[in-house]
Motif scaffolding. Structure first.
Motif, PDB file in Angstrom:
ATOM      1  N   THR A  90       1.467   4.840   7.953  1.00  0.00           N
ATOM      2  CA  THR A  90       2.076   4.271   6.756  1.00  0.00           C
ATOM      3  C   THR A  90       3.553   4.608   6.717  1.00  0.00           C
ATOM      4  O   THR A  90       3.941   5.764   6.881  1.00  0.00           O
ATOM      5  N   LEU A  91       4.360   3.578   6.489  1.00  0.00           N
ATOM      6  CA  LEU A  91       5.803   3.746   6.315  1.00  0.00           C
ATOM      7  C   LEU A  91       6.110   3.614   4.825  1.00  0.00           C
ATOM      8  O   LEU A  91       5.805   2.605   4.207  1.00  0.00           O
ATOM      9  N   TYR A  92       6.691   4.672   4.245  1.00  0.00           N
ATOM     10  CA  TYR A  92       7.019   4.673   2.828  1.00  0.00           C
ATOM     11  C   TYR A  92       8.511   4.418   2.627  1.00  0.00           C
ATOM     12  O   TYR A  92       9.347   5.026   3.295  1.00  0.00           O
ATOM     13  N   VAL A  93       8.836   3.532   1.714  1.00  0.00           N
ATOM     14  CA  VAL A  93      10.209   3.343   1.263  1.00  0.00           C
ATOM     15  C   VAL A  93      10.166   3.167  -0.247  1.00  0.00           C
ATOM     16  O   VAL A  93       9.091   3.102  -0.844  1.00  0.00           O
ATOM     17  N   GLY A  94      11.319   3.078  -0.875  1.00  0.00           N
ATOM     18  CA  GLY A  94      11.331   2.877  -2.312  1.00  0.00           C
ATOM     19  C   GLY A  94      12.737   2.609  -2.794  1.00  0.00           C
ATOM     20  O   GLY A  94      13.704   2.783  -2.060  1.00  0.00           O
ATOM     21  N   PHE A  95      12.857   2.170  -4.041  1.00  0.00           N
ATOM     22  CA  PHE A  95      14.182   1.913  -4.571  1.00  0.00           C
ATOM     23  C   PHE A  95      14.289   2.401  -6.007  1.00  0.00           C
ATOM     24  O   PHE A  95      13.303   2.492  -6.745  1.00  0.00           O
ATOM     25  N   ASP A  96      15.523   2.723  -6.367  1.00  0.00           N
ATOM     26  CA  ASP A  96      15.873   3.204  -7.688  1.00  0.00           C
ATOM     27  C   ASP A  96      16.384   2.005  -8.484  1.00  0.00           C
ATOM     28  O   ASP A  96      17.443   1.451  -8.180  1.00  0.00           O
ATOM     29  N   VAL A  97      15.638   1.596  -9.506  1.00  0.00           N
ATOM     30  CA  VAL A  97      16.000   0.401 -10.270  1.00  0.00           C
ATOM     31  C   VAL A  97      17.372   0.543 -10.922  1.00  0.00           C
ATOM     32  O   VAL A  97      18.082  -0.448 -11.122  1.00  0.00           O
ATOM     33  N   SER A  98      17.786   1.767 -11.221  1.00  0.00           N
ATOM     34  CA  SER A  98      19.081   1.971 -11.865  1.00  0.00           C
ATOM     35  C   SER A  98      20.237   1.460 -11.024  1.00  0.00           C
ATOM     36  O   SER A  98      21.316   1.176 -11.553  1.00  0.00           O
ATOM     37  N   VAL A 102      -0.461  -4.170   5.726  1.00  0.00           N
ATOM     38  CA  VAL A 102      -0.724  -4.423   4.309  1.00  0.00           C
ATOM     39  C   VAL A 102       0.394  -3.739   3.531  1.00  0.00           C
ATOM     40  O   VAL A 102       0.666  -2.552   3.737  1.00  0.00           O
ATOM     41  N   VAL A 103       1.057  -4.490   2.648  1.00  0.00           N
ATOM     42  CA  VAL A 103       2.168  -3.951   1.862  1.00  0.00           C
ATOM     43  C   VAL A 103       1.704  -3.744   0.432  1.00  0.00           C
ATOM     44  O   VAL A 103       1.181  -4.659  -0.203  1.00  0.00           O
ATOM     45  N   ARG A 104       1.883  -2.534  -0.064  1.00  0.00           N
ATOM     46  CA  ARG A 104       1.433  -2.197  -1.408  1.00  0.00           C
ATOM     47  C   ARG A 104       2.575  -1.578  -2.212  1.00  0.00           C
ATOM     48  O   ARG A 104       3.474  -0.958  -1.661  1.00  0.00           O
ATOM     49  N   GLY A 158       2.035   0.892  -5.421  1.00  0.00           N
ATOM     50  CA  GLY A 158       0.976   1.442  -6.255  1.00  0.00           C
ATOM     51  C   GLY A 158      -0.346   0.834  -5.855  1.00  0.00           C
ATOM     52  O   GLY A 158      -0.694   0.753  -4.675  1.00  0.00           O
ATOM     53  N   SER A 159      -1.088   0.316  -6.809  1.00  0.00           N
ATOM     54  CA  SER A 159      -2.379  -0.297  -6.511  1.00  0.00           C
ATOM     55  C   SER A 159      -2.266  -1.799  -6.289  1.00  0.00           C
ATOM     56  O   SER A 159      -3.267  -2.462  -6.049  1.00  0.00           O
ATOM     57  N   THR A 160      -1.042  -2.327  -6.348  1.00  0.00           N
ATOM     58  CA  THR A 160      -0.835  -3.770  -6.187  1.00  0.00           C
ATOM     59  C   THR A 160      -0.586  -4.122  -4.725  1.00  0.00           C
ATOM     60  O   THR A 160       0.336  -3.574  -4.108  1.00  0.00           O
ATOM     61  N   VAL A 161      -1.397  -5.020  -4.182  1.00  0.00           N
ATOM     62  CA  VAL A 161      -1.164  -5.510  -2.823  1.00  0.00           C
ATOM     63  C   VAL A 161      -0.145  -6.644  -2.904  1.00  0.00           C
ATOM     64  O   VAL A 161      -0.387  -7.678  -3.518  1.00  0.00           O
ATOM     65  N   LEU A 162       1.017  -6.433  -2.288  1.00  0.00           N
ATOM     66  CA  LEU A 162       2.073  -7.439  -2.313  1.00  0.00           C
ATOM     67  C   LEU A 162       1.881  -8.506  -1.251  1.00  0.00           C
ATOM     68  O   LEU A 162       2.383  -9.623  -1.378  1.00  0.00           O
ATOM     69  N   GLY A 163       1.169  -8.174  -0.195  1.00  0.00           N
ATOM     70  CA  GLY A 163       0.927  -9.139   0.865  1.00  0.00           C
ATOM     71  C   GLY A 163       0.367  -8.455   2.095  1.00  0.00           C
ATOM     72  O   GLY A 163       0.362  -7.229   2.204  1.00  0.00           O
ATOM     73  N   SER A 164      -0.149  -9.242   3.025  1.00  0.00           N
ATOM     74  CA  SER A 164      -0.701  -8.705   4.266  1.00  0.00           C
ATOM     75  C   SER A 164      -0.539  -9.742   5.370  1.00  0.00           C
ATOM     76  O   SER A 164      -0.483 -10.945   5.106  1.00  0.00           O
ATOM     77  N   ALA A 181       4.696   0.929   0.140  1.00  0.00           N
ATOM     78  CA  ALA A 181       4.010   1.474   1.311  1.00  0.00           C
ATOM     79  C   ALA A 181       3.625   0.334   2.242  1.00  0.00           C
ATOM     80  O   ALA A 181       3.012  -0.646   1.810  1.00  0.00           O
ATOM     81  N   LEU A 182       4.015   0.442   3.495  1.00  0.00           N
ATOM     82  CA  LEU A 182       3.601  -0.515   4.521  1.00  0.00           C
ATOM     83  C   LEU A 182       2.535   0.166   5.370  1.00  0.00           C
ATOM     84  O   LEU A 182       2.827   1.090   6.141  1.00  0.00           O
ATOM     85  N   GLU A 183       1.293  -0.265   5.200  1.00  0.00           N
ATOM     86  CA  GLU A 183       0.165   0.335   5.913  1.00  0.00           C
ATOM     87  C   GLU A 183      -0.059  -0.464   7.199  1.00  0.00           C
ATOM     88  O   GLU A 183      -0.478  -1.630   7.153  1.00  0.00           O
ATOM     89  N   LEU A 184       0.223   0.160   8.316  1.00  0.00           N
ATOM     90  CA  LEU A 184       0.146  -0.526   9.612  1.00  0.00           C
ATOM     91  C   LEU A 184      -1.037  -0.018  10.414  1.00  0.00           C
ATOM     92  O   LEU A 184      -1.379   1.177  10.361  1.00  0.00           O
ATOM     93  N   ARG A 185      -1.665  -0.938  11.161  1.00  0.00           N
ATOM     94  CA  ARG A 185      -2.759  -0.563  12.060  1.00  0.00           C
ATOM     95  C   ARG A 185      -2.542  -1.232  13.406  1.00  0.00           C
ATOM     96  O   ARG A 185      -2.152  -2.407  13.487  1.00  0.00           O
TER      97      ARG A 185
END
Length: 666
Positions: A337-345, A374-376, A378-384, A411-415
């Motif tokens: 899993t590759l984690y990234v994120g952004f600061d809305v501010s 699979v891109v998530r 939180g609990s929302t799947v954004l796409g796969s 989170a980008l969950e790769l297999r």
């Protein structure tokens, strides 16, 4: 964002030893003497670390802006990190625990510096449980105020493959000491050391409007400069002298006198103080010296700021991953899993109600075996998607209103499953995020509200109202805690309640419940005179609590967010609210709901009464813990997945099509 992080670490590294700097002054024993213990009770850590007058007590890595845990997966795999080393001192000891040992035969962890010089080794325990360790770092190479450290797991296991359970250990509770002597502050630049545990800003008992505005500005700017270190910054309005503090404390006084400037009083002594002087706008102008690292050039006993231009960020609805610092790559064999994120501010648009992602990725073309992502959020799947021979991922998805918070995790969950059974460990694919990927946000308040949307709802500017001078400290604490979880410098603007209540900007207000009600504000919990409290939620109630209460709460009204701080009778209960928030692992970001309250028994609770309910999120939200560290440890994460995929293969003998997740697009 990357540049800001670099500057922050430069500051940490440049002065971490200024914290110890104070050691060598007239009273170095303040650092060396351990806390008193009961007769016959000894601390192994103190015995190992505090052994000479010029040694600091152990400083936990989170206080240095570093994670205090390192996971090492796979023999001969290296995990790199570094620690800041302030001027005038050298690293002392690295202490911690080693445990969570899996499939290690006669193992040890070697610790090396930037030159590859072995600093020491930690034996992996043969039995379950964790054991303490200490490594001498005094010979580590220090470059530009940083000591780079590499951790390598060595053992006698035979070479592995994708069917092998890999060796792994975990280092935890990491802390460091420092050796050396540095004088007490003498120059203006000494008042923003690379490491400090507390900054006290003094205004006196009757601060003017300029002193109050200057204090709030200073809190916001210093919080940003030290981020991700959680430095406590307090505003003191009392007339009494400060009690003695630790040598890592810095004291700054705001005085409305002429001439305007910044001057060090009582230099080279424990009573050293930086006086910021001026009248009206001249006083607040001097605070701008703390905007960034320019203060490092103020290497004299006094300086003055002559002119200032606005530093408000520009608003935009779209940014690239590069602008948001959302870069990363990962090596995949099995699952990773590759984690990234952004600061809305960083968008400087205030609250948002959704975010649209356009993710572009590049990977090793899959010519044999099966791969997917699979891109998530939180609990929302954004796409796969299936990953094929094209080597390019192009995917879009939307984070809905219920998933919005100030710091959004992706989170980008790769297999990747090689076609060869028990494939060698080097049979893997590489995945890299394209920095031209974008995030587009929609401004609006139709999100879940509550604490999760702070501080994004307060950017780029927000109003601050304080009912009386001795409550200024509460506004400062709120700004300090909010500023620790955003990459953007907050811009508080001192106002009055009648003026602030009618505009659309975010509002931080410290006032009595009657004042809020008189201004037309409708908080979730309205504490009135006496012990009467109105609760406005799914069911409205009026309750006599038969005792005082202290409240910190967030509510939405007229498309704006209000953070209200108030209490009845005993305002020390409000202080307990902030102590509760500060003690949380991610501080403000750890809160859910919309109310933090302390009752008459001094017990603090975090409540969800109207907004900001919990989000099911399997990904942590603290930036320095996972945005930086999860990506840096991507290789270890990829290796850790090898054992999982081996186990999975033994239990599930299926066709390649059956091995892919059900959510994948056909």
């Amino acid at each position: 964002m990357r540049a800001a992080g670099t500057r922050a670490w430069a500051a940490i590294v440049a002065c971490l030893l200024l914290s110890t700097a104070v050691l060598g002054a007239p009273t170095p024993q303040a650092w060396a003497d351990p806390e008193p213990t009961e007769p016959g009770v000894e601390s192994s850590t103190e015995q190992a670390v505090v052994t000479e007058p010029n040694t600091t007590p152990p400083i936990a890595w989170p206080q240095l802006g570093r994670s205090d845990r390192i996971d090492i997966v796979g023999s001969n795999q290296t995990v790199d990190t570094d620690i800041p080393v302030p001027q005038g001192v050298v690293p002392g000891q690295l202490t911690g625990t080693i445990g969570s040992v899996v499939n290690v035969v006669d193992g040890r962890v070697d610790v090396l510096d930037a030159r590859g010089v072995l600093l020491g080794s930690v034996a992996a325990p043969a039995e379950a449980g964790s054991v303490p360790f200490a490594i001498d770092l005094s010979n580590a190479q220090v470059i530009d105020g940083t000591a780079k450290l590499s951790f390598v797991l060595r053992d006698n296991n035979p070479p592995g493959n994708s069917c092998t359970q890999l060796s792994s250990v975990t280092l935890g509770q990491l802390a460091a000491t420092y050796l050396g002597q540095t004088p007490f502050p003498a120059l203006v630049s000494d008042f923003e050391p690379g490491y400090t545990d507390q900054i006290v800003i003094r205004t006196g008992p009757n601060p003017s409007r300029a002193q109050q505005q200057g204090a709030l500005d200073l809190v916001a700017k210093l919080t940003q400069q030290y981020r991700p270190m959680p430095v406590r910054i307090d505003v003191d309005t009392s007339p009494d002298p400060l009690p003695p503090g630790s040598p890592t404390r810095r004291v700054i006084e705001l005085r409305e006198v002429v001439p305007a400037g910044l001057t060090v009083e009582n230099p080279n002594s424990p009573d050293a103080v930086l006086v910021i002087a001026g009248r009206g706008d001249d006083l607040t102008r001097q605070v701008q010296l703390f905007t960034d690292q320019r203060i490092k050039l103020a290497q004299t006993g006094s300086v003055a700021v002559k002119t200032v231009k606005s530093d408000s960020p520009k608003s935009t609805n779209i940014k690239t991953f590069a602008q948001l610092g959302m870069t990363g790559q990962i090596s995949v064999l099995g699952a990773a899993t590759l984690y990234v994120g952004f600061d809305v501010s960083q968008f400087a648009v205030g609250s948002i109600q959704d975010a649209k992602l356009h993710i572009i990725g590049h990977y090793t073309p899959v010519l044999g075996g099966e791969a997917s992502v699979v891109v998530r959020s939180g609990s929302t799947v954004l796409g796969s998607r299936r990953l094929d021979e094209s080597g390019v991922l192009d995917l879009t998805g939307t984070i809905p209103a219920e998933g919005i918070q100030s710091n959004v995790g992706i989170a980008l969950e790769l297999r990747y499953q090689p076609s060869q059974q028990c494939a060698p460990l080097n049979d893997r694919i590489q995945f890299t995020l394209d920095p031209s990927s974008t995030v587009a946000v929609t401004p609006g308040t139709h999100n879940r509200g509550g604490f999760p949307i702070l501080p994004m709802a307060f950017t780029p500017d927000f109003d601050v109202v304080v009912d009386q001078a001795d409550h200024l400290r509460f506004a400062a604490e709120a700004i300090n805690l909010m500023g620790q979880q955003t990459a953007v410098t907050l811009h508080p603007r001192l106002s009055t309640l009648p003026a602030a209540a009618g505009n659309g900007r975010g509002l931080l207000v410290v006032a009595r419940g009657e004042d809020l009600s008189r201004a037309g504000l409708k908080p979730t919990v309205l504490a009135q005179q006496g012990n009467s409290v109105d609760f406005r939620g799914a069911t409205d109630t009026d309750v006599d609590l038969n005792g005082p209460v202290g409240l910190v709460q967030v509510f939405s009204q007229n498309n704006r967010t209000v953070l209200a701080v108030n209490g009845t009778d005993d305002w020390s209960l409000v202080e307990r609210d902030f102590d509760y928030i500060r003690a949380l692992d991610s501080r403000w970001a750890s809160l859910t709901g919309d109310v933090v309250a302390t009752g008459a028994a001094a017990q603090t609770v975090n409540l969800t009464l109207r907004e900001g309910g919990p989000l099911i999120n399997e990904y942590p939200g603290d930036g320095w813990k996972w945005w930086a560290w999860a990506s840096a440890g991507a290789l270890a994460a990829a290796l850790a997945a090898v054992a999982a995929i081996a186990l999975w293969r033994r239990r599930h003998r299926q066709t390649p099509e059956e091995t892919l997740p059900d959510v994948l697009d056909e």
